[in-house]
Design an enzyme around this catalytic site. Structure first.
Site, PDB file in Angstrom:
ATOM      1  N   ASP A  98     -12.846  24.443 -42.363  1.00 18.78           N
ATOM      2  CA  ASP A  98     -11.681  24.183 -41.510  1.00 18.78           C
ATOM      3  C   ASP A  98     -11.883  22.962 -40.625  1.00 18.78           C
ATOM      4  OD1 ASP A  98     -10.210  26.326 -42.404  1.00 18.78           O
ATOM      5  OD2 ASP A  98     -11.108  27.718 -40.974  1.00 18.78           O
ATOM      6  N   ASP A 151      -4.185  31.032 -38.665  1.00 15.50           N
ATOM      7  CA  ASP A 151      -4.788  31.938 -39.648  1.00 15.50           C
ATOM      8  C   ASP A 151      -4.266  33.326 -39.391  1.00 15.50           C
ATOM      9  OD1 ASP A 151      -6.557  30.177 -40.759  1.00 15.50           O
ATOM     10  OD2 ASP A 151      -8.034  30.475 -39.188  1.00 15.50           O
ATOM     11  N   VAL A 163       0.841  -1.199   0.000  1.00 13.68           N
ATOM     12  CA  VAL A 163       0.000   0.000   0.000  1.00 13.68           C
ATOM     13  C   VAL A 163       0.878   1.251   0.000  1.00 13.68           C
ATOM     14  CG1 VAL A 163      -1.684   1.293   1.332  1.00 13.68           C
ATOM     15  CG2 VAL A 163      -1.869  -1.189   1.144  1.00 13.68           C
ATOM     16  N   ALA A 164       1.950   1.211   0.793  1.00 13.36           N
ATOM     17  CA  ALA A 164       2.797   2.399   0.913  1.00 13.36           C
ATOM     18  C   ALA A 164       3.575   2.655  -0.370  1.00 13.36           C
ATOM     19  CB  ALA A 164       3.765   2.219   2.078  1.00 13.36           C
TER      20      ALA A 164
HETATM   21  P1  ATP Z   1      -6.896  35.020 -43.564  1.00  9.71           P
HETATM   22  O1  ATP Z   1      -5.650  34.264 -43.547  1.00  9.71           O
HETATM   23  O2  ATP Z   1      -6.645  36.487 -43.613  1.00  9.71           O
HETATM   24  O3  ATP Z   1      -7.850  34.607 -42.518  1.00  9.71           O
HETATM   25  P2  ATP Z   1      -8.275  33.575 -45.587  1.00  9.71           P
HETATM   26  O4  ATP Z   1      -7.316  32.477 -45.691  1.00  9.71           O
HETATM   27  O5  ATP Z   1      -9.557  33.351 -44.921  1.00  9.71           O
HETATM   28  O6  ATP Z   1      -7.549  34.839 -44.991  1.00  9.71           O
HETATM   29  P3  ATP Z   1      -9.840  34.114 -47.890  1.00  9.71           P
HETATM   30  O7  ATP Z   1     -10.963  34.660 -47.119  1.00  9.71           O
HETATM   31  O8  ATP Z   1      -9.929  32.807 -48.534  1.00  9.71           O
HETATM   32  O9  ATP Z   1      -8.512  34.158 -47.039  1.00  9.71           O
HETATM   33  O10 ATP Z   1      -9.483  35.181 -48.979  1.00  9.71           O
HETATM   34  C1  ATP Z   1      -8.571  34.938 -50.007  1.00  9.71           C
HETATM   35  C2  ATP Z   1      -8.647  36.065 -50.995  1.00  9.71           C
HETATM   36  O11 ATP Z   1      -9.939  36.111 -51.570  1.00  9.71           O
HETATM   37  C3  ATP Z   1      -8.434  37.425 -50.366  1.00  9.71           C
HETATM   38  O12 ATP Z   1      -7.079  37.798 -50.404  1.00  9.71           O
HETATM   39  C4  ATP Z   1      -9.263  38.332 -51.251  1.00  9.71           C
HETATM   40  O13 ATP Z   1      -8.502  38.744 -52.351  1.00  9.71           O
HETATM   41  C5  ATP Z   1     -10.380  37.432 -51.739  1.00  9.71           C
HETATM   42  N1  ATP Z   1     -11.607  37.646 -50.983  1.00  9.71           N
HETATM   43  C6  ATP Z   1     -11.798  37.417 -49.681  1.00  9.71           C
HETATM   44  N2  ATP Z   1     -13.059  37.694 -49.315  1.00  9.71           N
HETATM   45  C7  ATP Z   1     -13.698  38.097 -50.418  1.00  9.71           C
HETATM   46  C8  ATP Z   1     -15.040  38.529 -50.712  1.00  9.71           C
HETATM   47  N3  ATP Z   1     -15.973  38.593 -49.778  1.00  9.71           N
HETATM   48  N4  ATP Z   1     -15.322  38.880 -51.978  1.00  9.71           N
HETATM   49  C9  ATP Z   1     -14.394  38.801 -52.930  1.00  9.71           C
HETATM   50  N5  ATP Z   1     -13.148  38.414 -52.721  1.00  9.71           N
HETATM   51  C10 ATP Z   1     -12.769  38.076 -51.500  1.00  9.71           C
END
Ligand code: ATP
Length: 872
Positions: free
Chosen positions: A608, A312, A265-266
């Site tokens: 994601d 991100d 036990v110990a």
């Molecule tokens: P982060 O690393 O900043 O979080 P992310 O990986 O989410 O960015 P995305 O949102 O996929 O990046 O955007 C990639 C590219 O798409 C941007 O650099 C921009 O040029 C274009 N983009 C992003 N959002 C929009 C939108 N709402 N309408 C049009 N083009 C967009």
């Protein structure tokens, strides 16, 4: 989602008029009658069950059998001590288990899913368990459907039903159809009335088959159970040896049998599982207090061995508060735009001078406002600044349009949207089609420059394209996110999925400030031997610039491009990844894991979730989607990556404390066995009686052991390399340190016994006192090193050690205890000598401790190949 908090509920956007939903009183009544919307009832253990579980432990069973034998033999003192040991250990273990369960339950509640519901005409965010039949629930991309809903509204609502059907191709659900609880909204939005909740829902029917389960044991817990078995076996063998030696030496058989049982036990730290679970659970609670919410207990320990954090950019390393800072019109003119946050007022400057808004710039701003789903929220009493709903990037475009003199509502009403192709990360652009007042169509496409300023999307000369692409590159190199905009006026309704023949309308460059503390975050992770990676969908030049500001990237460093490079086999020194897609995160994780890394990955979107699951630690953002949160191990409430550094420190501290406890408890066991085995060789035939062994065990393992679990982190916790997850919990020299410490304690106890025998003093009582006190001295010696000038930090340990030491000495001073333990009185000189000798092992260990050593023994683990904190 543009939420503000009101009382204990979160109030989302408030439509001027719209559905009313259930009343709060009606909802509360239904919740009372129909029960909560949860599929598995929480596991509640009754106190009796908890106690019973402790009593069926083999060690306790052994002790109880010994108690029966001693009682039958009429050996009352031994019976009393044995029963006392069982009682105290059971109480300590049950109390720890209850505390741990409470901490875990509190965490579960914090991380519980929420739902957006309309009640009394107001949009609320409530815990999903509070939903009732008849509630009006809103869902959108990224949500996990919280209950079975009958859709009353649906806008491009696509659902991934794989959780229920195994089929992962999203299906479209329309008005009048049902959507099932547990399925995931991949795109679009919808509103539905709850038709079934909890166990009656589709998810409930599936999960009812899987009975309510407790969280699975963590790898460390499993390894410790295995270790416990080995230790148990060793203790039984050695105690059998003590028994054999004793009996051969002429000691009574029964007496030696009870001694052997006491020794088993110990020697086995039976409170180990309780100490570990409590340390993990309390650590998890502390992390939650620091705004990093562990959703699984294993996150707490795995965090300590993370070697790479892939993060991100937007919202995690930056604030996620975007504003348009520069704009370029097709004629090549550049404008600087200013303004605060999302406020619609600001200035436009050209070459440093304030200017009016030229038509070309206004057209660019209008296009950005139309091809856009965001809206600004005026200040409110509880939110003094302008806010936004929707994508922050698009909200920045709305504010930009307003700063260029456009009224968002009027503009959007004058150019109503008739078709659209939403933004998708594969094409990196979004296209909308609007009807003009003359009955023609305005097509607007905005997106990444490479994806918009390219034929056939735009119809422009090589020179025009080269000039704009060059300007985009310059803006990106300043760390700005660049969008290209193109428009066309056509007579036929075009297909927005396939825009063609547009004319460039210009560029907008959006800034997003780094979070406070982000600038030195790479250094902090470096110091802790954790490599920080920046993974972004942004342009390589933007990624490099931001990487530079974060201290992750310098000219000449490798920069990985998701569009061109193989992400499973990247340069070991690569830290910045640009133009990546969410599914490429899986490749990055696979590559890193194959190279032996323990990977933490952040994410917040629907796409994601697989990466969050695949990573050793998936980190979701509190402000991200429900899907990401549910796929993760850790949720960052404030979306701030610097919080992870603190969580890693917490993970390491817990592991250190578990090793500290092992060193303390196991070295005590080693010492006791050694004293019993070697005593006869030094002329001490029965060094300790069973009751004395158990008493020492009671005092040393009990409170001081638990208190060691609460040691603060040593100053070097975040300045050393992570521990290898493959390393045994006794690795890194801990096994050797335990043997050494045990040998030291046994040596002083035996030496004191031999000296006392020579001086004709009650040597057995001397061995008893020295063995107990020396172990307590070790508890103090293995404490975490304190930073200079800081207080004790763990007063519980001092109190526990002091109390146990007093009780130990009381064992030879108080007559009733003397009777119980079979000790003889010791005088002040004897006692003083005992205390002095007992202090030796602790003092020696303290002197031997290397400065950076946190846990004793082998000290820190060296970094593994490729994980070292590369000094930059
Ligand atoms: P982060 O690393 O900043 O979080 P992310 O990986 O989410 O960015 P995305 O949102 O996929 O990046 O955007 C990639 C590219 O798409 C941007 O650099 C921009 O040029 C274009 N983009 C992003 N959002 C929009 C939108 N709402 N309408 C049009 N083009 C967009």
């Amino acid at each position: 989602m543009g939420q503000v908090t009101a009382g204990n509920r979160t109030v989302a956007e408030r439509p001027p008029s719209g559905p009313v939903g259930l009343g709060a009183a009606e909802a509360a009544e239904r919740l009372r009658v129909e029960g909560p919307n949860s599929v598995a009832a929480p596991v509640r253990r009754h106190l009796v069950t908890r106690v019973a579980r402790q009593l069926v432990d083999p060690l306790v069973a052994l002790l109880l059998a010994a108690a029966v034998v001693t009682a039958l033999l009429g050996d009352l003192p031994d019976t009393v001590v044995i029963v006392l040991v069982v009682l105290v250990n059971t109480v300590i273990d049950v109390v720890q288990e209850v505390r741990a369960d409470k901490a875990i339950a509190a965490l579960d509640q914090l991380a519980a899913p929420t739902a957006r519901v309309v009640r009394d005409g107001v949009d609320l965010v409530v815990p999903a368990v509070d939903l009732v039949r008849g509630d009006l629930v809103r869902v959108e991309a990224g949500d996990v459907v919280p209950a079975d809903l009958l859709l009353g509204e649906s806008s491009r609502l696509h659902l991934d039903e794989s959780a229920l059907t195994g089929e992962s191709v999203p299906v479209v659900r329309d008005v009048g159809e049902e959507v099932a609880a547990g399925t995931v909204v991949t795109t679009g939005r919808g509103t539905g009335t709850v038709v079934r909740t909890g166990a009656a829902s589709a998810l409930g029917r599936v999960t009812a088959l899987v009975a309510a389960t407790r969280p699975a044991a963590t790898p460390l817990q499993r390894r410790l159970v295995a270790l416990g078995r080995v230790l148990g076996l060793a203790a039984v063998s050695l105690s059998a040896l003590v028994f054999g030696v004793g009996v051969l030496g002429g000691q009574p058989v029964v007496e030696m049998a009870i001694t052997a049982v006491s020794l088993v036990v110990a020697a086995v730290p039976e409170s180990l599982p309780a100490v570990v679970t409590l340390a993990l659970a309390l650590g998890a609670r502390r992390m939650a207090g620091a705004r990093a919410l562990p959703r699984r207990l294993h996150a707490v320990e795995t965090l300590g061995s993370v070697t790479v954090i892939a993060s991100d950019k937007t919202g995690t390393l930056t604030e996620g508060r975007m504003s348009v800072q520069q704009a370029v019109t097709p004629d090549g003119a550049g404008y600087a735009v200013s303004g605060t946050g999302y406020a619609p007022h600001g200035e436009v400057r050209r070459d440093g001078a304030r200017v009016g808004v030229p038509d070309e710039l206004r057209r660019l701003a209008r296009a950005g406002l139309l091809c856009n789903d965001a809206a600004l929220l005026p200040p409110e009493p509880d939110r003094p600044e302008w806010g936004a709903v929707g994508d922050p990037l698009e909200a920045a475009l709305v504010a930009f349009a307003a700063r260029c003199g456009l009224d968002p509502l009027t503009t959007r009403t004058a150019w109503p949207r008739v078709a659209e192709h939403p933004f998708d990360q594969a094409n990196r652009r979004m296209t909308t089609v609007h009807r003009t007042c003359e009955g023609r169509y305005l097509v607007v496409c905005k997106g990444a420059p490479e994806n918009v300023l390219t034929r056939p999307v735009v119809d422009a000369t090589d020179d025009e394209l080269a000039e704009l692409t060059d300007a985009a590159h310059q803006l990106a190199s300043a760390g700005l996110r660049v969008l290209a905009v193109a428009t066309a006026l056509v007579t036929e309704l075009p297909d927005p999925a396939d825009p063609a023949g547009l004319r460039p309308a210009g560029l907008v460059a959006v800034g997003d400030p780094l979070r406070a503390g982000a600038a030195d975050i790479a250094d902090r992770f470096d110091a802790a031997g954790v490599r920080l990676l920046l993974i972004t969908g942004d342009h390589p030049a933007t990624a490099a610039a931001i990487g530079g500001q974060l201290g992750l990237w310098r000219d000449g460093d490798p920069l990985v491009r998701g569009d061109d490079d193989d992400l499973t086999d990247v340069h070991p020194a690569a830290r910045v990844f640009a133009r990546t897609q969410p599914d490429q995160k899986l490749d990055i994780i696979a590559g890193l894991q194959a190279a032996g890394h323990v990977v933490a990955m952040t994410g917040d979107g629907v796409n994601d979730a697989p990466a969050l699951r695949r990573a050793d630690i998936g980190i979701a953002m509190g402000g991200g989607t429900e899907v990401a949160r549910q796929a993760s191990d850790l949720v960052l409430v404030d979306d701030n990556l610097t919080t992870v550094a603190a969580a890693i420190g917490e993970g390491r501290r817990i592991y250190d404390n578990i090793r500290r406890f092992l060193r303390y408890a196991l070295s005590g066991g080693v010492a006791e066995v050694a004293v019993m085995l070697l005593g006869p060789l030094f002329g001490l035939p029965v060094p300790l009686l069973p009751a004395q062994i158990l008493w020492i065990n009671l005092l040393t393992h009990g409170l001081p052991g638990v208190a060691l679990g609460a040691e603060p982190a040593g100053p070097g916790t975040l300045r050393r390399a992570p521990r290898s997850p493959q390393e045994s919990v006794l690795g890194g020299g801990l096994g050797r340190a335990i043997l050494l410490t045990g040998a030291l304690i046994a040596a002083v106890a035996l030496a004191a016994g031999v000296a006392a025998a020579a001086l004709d003093r009650p040597w057995q009582s001397v061995v008893f006192v020295v063995l107990g006190l020396a172990q307590l001295g070790v508890a103090l010696a293995v404490r975490a090193p304190r930073p200079e000038g800081r207080g004790h930090g763990n007063p519980g340990l001092l109190v526990a050690v002091l109390l146990s030491a007093l009780l130990q000495v009381a064992g030879v001073l108080l007559p009733p205890l003397r009777e119980l333990l079979g000790t003889a009185p010791l005088g002040p000189v004897d006692l003083f000598a005992c205390v002095a000798v007992s202090a030796l092992p602790g003092v020696l260990l303290r002197l031997l401790r290397r400065p950076a050593e946190a846990v004793g023994g082998g000290g820190t683990n060296g970094p593994r190949a490729g994980t070292s904190a590369s000094p930059r």
